[in-house]
Design a protein around this motif. Structure first.
Motif, PDB file in Angstrom:
ATOM      1  N   SER A 289       0.794  -1.164  -0.102  1.00 26.48           N
ATOM      2  CA  SER A 289      -0.112  -0.034   0.006  1.00 26.48           C
ATOM      3  C   SER A 289       0.797   1.315   0.052  1.00 26.48           C
ATOM      4  O   SER A 289       0.504   2.639   0.310  1.00 26.48           O
ATOM      5  CB  SER A 289      -1.061   0.054   1.143  1.00 26.48           C
TER       6      SER A 289
ATOM      7  N   ASN B  82       1.961  -1.189   4.009  1.00 26.76           N
ATOM      8  CA  ASN B  82       3.087  -2.155   3.908  1.00 26.76           C
ATOM      9  C   ASN B  82       3.631  -2.002   2.525  1.00 26.76           C
ATOM     10  O   ASN B  82       2.788  -1.517   1.417  1.00 26.76           O
ATOM     11  CB  ASN B  82       2.673  -3.447   4.117  1.00 26.76           C
TER      12      ASN B  82
ATOM     13  N   THR C  31       4.455 -13.710  -3.881  1.00 25.73           N
ATOM     14  CA  THR C  31       3.919 -12.315  -3.480  1.00 25.73           C
ATOM     15  C   THR C  31       2.468 -12.286  -3.840  1.00 25.73           C
ATOM     16  O   THR C  31       1.675 -11.836  -3.138  1.00 25.73           O
ATOM     17  CB  THR C  31       4.629 -11.494  -4.700  1.00 25.73           C
TER      18      THR C  31
ATOM     19  N   ALA D 178       1.936   1.852 -11.734  1.00 27.22           N
ATOM     20  CA  ALA D 178       3.316   1.557 -12.092  1.00 27.22           C
ATOM     21  C   ALA D 178       3.375   0.209 -12.779  1.00 27.22           C
ATOM     22  O   ALA D 178       4.106  -0.148 -13.660  1.00 27.22           O
ATOM     23  CB  ALA D 178       4.066   1.723 -10.782  1.00 27.22           C
ATOM     24  N   LEU D 179       2.552  -0.765 -12.148  1.00 29.35           N
ATOM     25  CA  LEU D 179       2.504  -2.164 -12.802  1.00 29.35           C
ATOM     26  C   LEU D 179       2.089  -2.156 -14.045  1.00 29.35           C
ATOM     27  O   LEU D 179       2.601  -3.099 -15.015  1.00 29.35           O
ATOM     28  CB  LEU D 179       1.576  -3.122 -11.762  1.00 29.35           C
ATOM     29  N   VAL D 180       1.211  -1.291 -14.476  1.00 28.55           N
ATOM     30  CA  VAL D 180       0.814  -1.371 -15.828  1.00 28.55           C
ATOM     31  C   VAL D 180       1.458  -0.458 -16.692  1.00 28.55           C
ATOM     32  O   VAL D 180       1.908  -0.459 -18.043  1.00 28.55           O
ATOM     33  CB  VAL D 180      -0.841  -0.938 -15.844  1.00 28.55           C
TER      34      VAL D 180
ATOM     35  N   GLY E 262      -3.406  -0.213  -3.685  1.00 29.06           N
ATOM     36  CA  GLY E 262      -3.565  -0.302  -2.143  1.00 29.06           C
ATOM     37  C   GLY E 262      -3.397   0.804  -1.543  1.00 29.06           C
ATOM     38  O   GLY E 262      -4.121   1.131  -0.296  1.00 29.06           O
TER      39      GLY E 262
ATOM     40  N   GLY F  71      -9.924  -4.837 -14.011  1.00 28.86           N
ATOM     41  CA  GLY F  71      -9.149  -4.785 -15.461  1.00 28.86           C
ATOM     42  C   GLY F  71      -8.123  -3.837 -15.360  1.00 28.86           C
ATOM     43  O   GLY F  71      -7.375  -3.681 -14.219  1.00 28.86           O
TER      44      GLY F  71
HETATM   45  P1  NAD Z   1       1.861  -1.137  -7.980  1.00 27.70           P
HETATM   46  O1  NAD Z   1       3.094  -1.781  -8.557  1.00 27.70           O
HETATM   47  O2  NAD Z   1       1.353   0.197  -8.018  1.00 27.70           O
HETATM   48  O3  NAD Z   1       1.936  -1.308  -6.516  1.00 27.70           O
HETATM   49  C1  NAD Z   1       2.280  -2.769  -5.873  1.00 27.70           C
HETATM   50  C2  NAD Z   1       2.696  -2.464  -4.204  1.00 27.70           C
HETATM   51  O4  NAD Z   1       3.005  -3.627  -3.922  1.00 27.70           O
HETATM   52  C3  NAD Z   1       3.782  -1.487  -3.983  1.00 27.70           C
HETATM   53  O5  NAD Z   1       3.092  -0.892  -2.840  1.00 27.70           O
HETATM   54  C4  NAD Z   1       5.036  -2.320  -3.755  1.00 27.70           C
HETATM   55  O6  NAD Z   1       5.801  -1.804  -2.894  1.00 27.70           O
HETATM   56  C5  NAD Z   1       4.290  -3.529  -3.321  1.00 27.70           C
HETATM   57  N1  NAD Z   1       5.016  -4.759  -3.383  1.00 27.70           N
HETATM   58  C6  NAD Z   1       5.644  -5.436  -4.265  1.00 27.70           C
HETATM   59  N2  NAD Z   1       6.163  -6.589  -3.863  1.00 27.70           N
HETATM   60  C7  NAD Z   1       6.189  -7.002  -2.506  1.00 27.70           C
HETATM   61  C8  NAD Z   1       6.803  -7.346  -1.737  1.00 27.70           C
HETATM   62  N3  NAD Z   1       7.484  -8.643  -1.910  1.00 27.70           N
HETATM   63  N4  NAD Z   1       6.464  -7.281  -0.236  1.00 27.70           N
HETATM   64  C9  NAD Z   1       5.889  -6.026   0.096  1.00 27.70           C
HETATM   65  N5  NAD Z   1       5.306  -5.508  -0.756  1.00 27.70           N
HETATM   66  C10 NAD Z   1       5.292  -5.762  -2.084  1.00 27.70           C
HETATM   67  O7  NAD Z   1       0.660  -2.315  -8.467  1.00 27.70           O
HETATM   68  P2  NAD Z   1      -0.644  -2.035  -8.453  1.00 27.70           P
HETATM   69  O8  NAD Z   1      -1.158  -1.888  -9.756  1.00 27.70           O
HETATM   70  O9  NAD Z   1      -1.391  -1.258  -7.269  1.00 27.70           O
HETATM   71  O10 NAD Z   1      -1.229  -3.585  -8.113  1.00 27.70           O
HETATM   72  C11 NAD Z   1      -2.069  -3.861  -6.767  1.00 27.70           C
HETATM   73  C12 NAD Z   1      -2.635  -4.985  -6.818  1.00 27.70           C
HETATM   74  O11 NAD Z   1      -3.780  -5.058  -7.777  1.00 27.70           O
HETATM   75  C13 NAD Z   1      -1.741  -6.198  -7.611  1.00 27.70           C
HETATM   76  O12 NAD Z   1      -1.917  -7.557  -6.659  1.00 27.70           O
HETATM   77  C14 NAD Z   1      -2.042  -6.553  -8.868  1.00 27.70           C
HETATM   78  O13 NAD Z   1      -1.856  -7.682  -9.348  1.00 27.70           O
HETATM   79  C15 NAD Z   1      -3.428  -6.116  -8.907  1.00 27.70           C
HETATM   80  N6  NAD Z   1      -4.275  -5.537 -10.144  1.00 27.70           N
HETATM   81  C16 NAD Z   1      -3.463  -4.525 -10.947  1.00 27.70           C
HETATM   82  C17 NAD Z   1      -4.249  -4.141 -11.929  1.00 27.70           C
HETATM   83  C18 NAD Z   1      -3.709  -2.990 -12.744  1.00 27.70           C
HETATM   84  O14 NAD Z   1      -4.022  -2.826 -13.787  1.00 27.70           O
HETATM   85  N7  NAD Z   1      -2.769  -2.215 -12.290  1.00 27.70           N
HETATM   86  C19 NAD Z   1      -5.150  -4.930 -12.627  1.00 27.70           C
HETATM   87  C20 NAD Z   1      -5.809  -6.084 -11.747  1.00 27.70           C
HETATM   88  C21 NAD Z   1      -5.192  -6.332 -10.717  1.00 27.70           C
END
Ligand code: NAD
Length: 260
Positions: free
Chosen positions: A12, A34, A113, A191-193, A17, A186
């Motif tokens: 988060s 976290n 993870t 950052a992930l996307v 998060g 979706g």
């Molecule tokens: P993000 O990359 O913006 O954030 C990921 C977060 O997870 C960060 O705070 C990072 O520090 C933390 N993290 C990563 N590895 C870790 C570890 N080993 N220990 C502790 N913290 C860890 O990603 P997001 O897009 O916000 O994704 C959040 C969730 O939503 C994920 O589970 C992702 O699979 C899911 N999701 C994202 C999308 C999308 O389009 N962005 C779509 C569907 C599902």
């Protein structure tokens, strides 16, 4: 209102998060953040949320790839903020590659993870919830918990696993005042996307915005990104009394992706 309740939101420090953590704080919950990130930025996020919503916000740096660190984080949260009543398993990572070239260490990291961390966190948190007779577990899965895409073997396997885990936990806690649900977003522009948009732009010589539009066009009929705030509002609803009979569900928020 969630006044006085303690929430742990994994992963988060950014993205979805962080959006969920803010929304829970806005309803009065105390928050354990976290995730990774720069110390100063994390401290700023904690104090900003604390000030706006007048709740306690702390951060634990547990690396979710290690079960013992998850255990320590849950114990520490209990000691600092009280037993966890809301657990949001959100942290996730991505890596794309055809399966025959998929690096084994990437497979292990994604499974650890995106799936095993949720198991460990639920395993260590559930006894408190059972004692309290109330709890909300929200697993941030993905459309990839419901359908597949090419080059995402580990991610799709982990997210399908997370949806399965959600159902088992829902059955084992049914009637105890505890619910467990998965949210299946979706495309959300985090950052992930952004990494996937950049890779597409690089590969096809497109600018970032055209590459992003192409990404949407391919899968998401609304052609609009879901926002972290929208997902956070669904998480809030799942924490409400109105949602006490929603358990074991996998709820898409995907602009029509999985309707196709
Ligand atoms: P993000 O990359 O913006 O954030 C990921 C977060 O997870 C960060 O705070 C990072 O520090 C933390 N993290 C990563 N590895 C870790 C570890 N080993 N220990 C502790 N913290 C860890 O990603 P997001 O897009 O916000 O994704 C959040 C969730 O939503 C994920 O589970 C992702 O699979 C899911 N999701 C994202 C999308 C999308 O389009 N962005 C779509 C569907 C599902």
């Amino acid at each position: 209102m969630l006044t006085g309740k303690t929430a742990l939101v994994t992963g988060s420090t950014a993205g979805i998060g962080l959006g969920i953590a803010r929304a829970l704080a806005s309803q009065g919950a105390q928050i354990m953040l976290n995730g990774f990130g720069e110390r100063g930025e994390i401290e700023r996020a904690c104090s900003e949320i604390e000030k706006i919503y007048n709740v306690r916000v702390m951060h634990h740096p547990a690396n979710l790839m290690h079960a013992n660190e998850i255990y320590e984080m849950i114990e520490w949260t209990g000691a600092q903020l009280g037993p966890i009543e809301i657990l949001v398993n959100n942290a996730g990572i991505q890596f794309t590659s055809p399966i025959d070239e998929f690096p084994r260490d990437k497979w292990d990291a994604i499974l650890a993870t995106n799936l095993s961390a949720a198991f460990h966190a639920i395993h260590d948190t559930l006894p408190f919830m059972q004692r309290n007779g109330w709890g909300r577990i929200i697993n941030i899965a993905s459309v990839h918990g419901l359908v597949a895409s090419v080059n995402k073997a580990a991610y799709v396997a982990a997210k399908h696993g997370l949806v399965g885990l959600t159902k088992v936990v829902a059955l084992e806690t049914a009637g105890m005042g505890i619910t467990c649900n998965a949210i299946c977003p979706g495309w959300v522009r985090t950052a992930l996307v952004e990494k996937q948009i950049e890779a597409r732009a690089l590969q096809s010589g497109l600018d970032l915005e055209t590459a992003a539009a192409q990404l949407l066009l391919e899968k998401q009929p609304s052609r609009q990104f879901v926002s972290a705030e929208q997902i956070a509002q669904l998480a809030l609803f799942l924490c409400s009394d109105a949602a006490s009979q929603i358990t074991g569900s996998a709820i898409p928020m995907d602009g029509g992706w999985t309707a196709q």
